[in-house]
Design an enzyme around this catalytic site. Sequence first.
Site, mmCIF file in Angstrom:
data_model
loop_
_atom_site.group_PDB
_atom_site.id
_atom_site.type_symbol
_atom_site.label_atom_id
_atom_site.label_comp_id
_atom_site.label_asym_id
_atom_site.label_seq_id
_atom_site.Cartn_x
_atom_site.Cartn_y
_atom_site.Cartn_z
ATOM 1 N N GLU A 17 -8.227 -5.710 -6.016
ATOM 2 C CA GLU A 17 -7.199 -4.753 -6.438
ATOM 3 C C GLU A 17 -7.796 -3.346 -6.562
ATOM 4 O O GLU A 17 -9.003 -3.154 -6.487
ATOM 5 C CB GLU A 17 -6.614 -5.167 -7.799
ATOM 6 N N ASN A 153 3.445 -2.876 -11.656
ATOM 7 C CA ASN A 153 2.650 -2.622 -10.462
ATOM 8 C C ASN A 153 3.194 -1.397 -9.741
ATOM 9 O O ASN A 153 4.136 -0.749 -10.198
ATOM 10 C CB ASN A 153 2.707 -3.847 -9.532
ATOM 11 N N ASP A 205 3.684 -5.114 -4.707
ATOM 12 C CA ASP A 205 2.412 -5.096 -5.436
ATOM 13 C C ASP A 205 1.906 -3.650 -5.520
ATOM 14 O O ASP A 205 2.674 -2.753 -5.841
ATOM 15 C CB ASP A 205 1.411 -6.031 -4.747
#
Length: 305
Positions: A17, A153, A205
Site C-alpha cells: 500500500e 480509502n 481502493d
Amino acid sequence: MRTAAIAISTARDRVGESPVWSVADQALYWVDIESQRIHRLDWATRTQSSWTLAERVGCIALSNRGTVIAAMESGIYEVELQDAPMARVTCLATVDHPQPGMRFNDGRCDAQGRFWIGTMVRDMSLASAAGGIYCLDTQGLRGPVLQGYITPNGMAFSPDGRTAYLSDSHPSRQTIWQHAFDSANGIWGPQTEWVDMKPLPGRPDGAAVDAEGCYWICGNDAGQVHRFSPAGALLQSIAVPVSKPAMCAFGGPELRHLFITSIQPAQPAPGFDAALDGAVLVLEPGVQGRAEPLFTQFPVPVPSH
C-alpha cells in the site's frame, strides 16, 4: 506510452500500500502493512531496501526533513531511515481509537503540508463503521473530523486544492465521495456521492490525481485501474496482471509512470498471474502526474508548566 504493467519490486508484499514518489530522491517508497515494513526502490539502480517497524504501517508521507511520516496502529511516527534495516522512530502523536483492533489505513498530505489519515477496524468482516478521518498538523492530531467509515480509502485532492476525494472500500459501501475542501484552513465540506463503484469492476481502493485533475483509483479484486474525469465520468480502465491492485501513485523522472502496489489474495484468483501477487507494478498511462506535497506541519510541543 506503455499500458502493459511490469513488476519492479524484488519482494512480494502481503498488503502492499501507500506508494509515494520522492522527487528529491528519485525513489519510490511504499509499505507492506501486514509485514510492518517500509520499502524504498531507487529508480536509477532499481535497488530495493526495507525496514521493519514495531507495528503495522497503514500509510506514509514524506516530510521536508527527509524523513518518513508513518501512520501505524497506536499513532503517527516520524521515521528516519538509516542504512537498512536500521531506523530511528519518534512518536509525533498517539491516537485514542474508539474500539480495539483498529489501525490507520489510507492517507496523504494536502498542499499546505497537513497529513490526513483514515482509521479502520482491521477485521473487515465485522463491517464496523468505527473508522474516521484525522489530521496531523502543528496543533497535533485532531479528529475524527469525519466519521462513520468501515474502510476509508481513496483519499486525494484536486490540483486547485478545492476538492477532496474519499472512498469506502468495504463491499457493502463501494462508494467514492467528493467534498468541498477549504485548503487554507483544512476544513472538509459535506460529502456528496461522486461515483457509485458497485456496478463497476473492483472495489475502490487507493487513488491518485493526475495533472489534468482526473482521478485514478485501483479496482481491488478486479485487476483494474480506473480513471475518472473531474465530473465523475469513467474515462479509461487499464487491466493489470494481479487481482488485487491496492493503490496507485505517479512518479518516475517526469512523473509519467504510474506505480501500483498490490495485495496477495487469500486464494490465487483465476485469470491472473499469482507469481505477481504482492508485487509493485509500473506502467506508462500517457498522462503526467503531480508531485505529492511534503509533510511540513510538525506538531508544536505544548510548553510544560
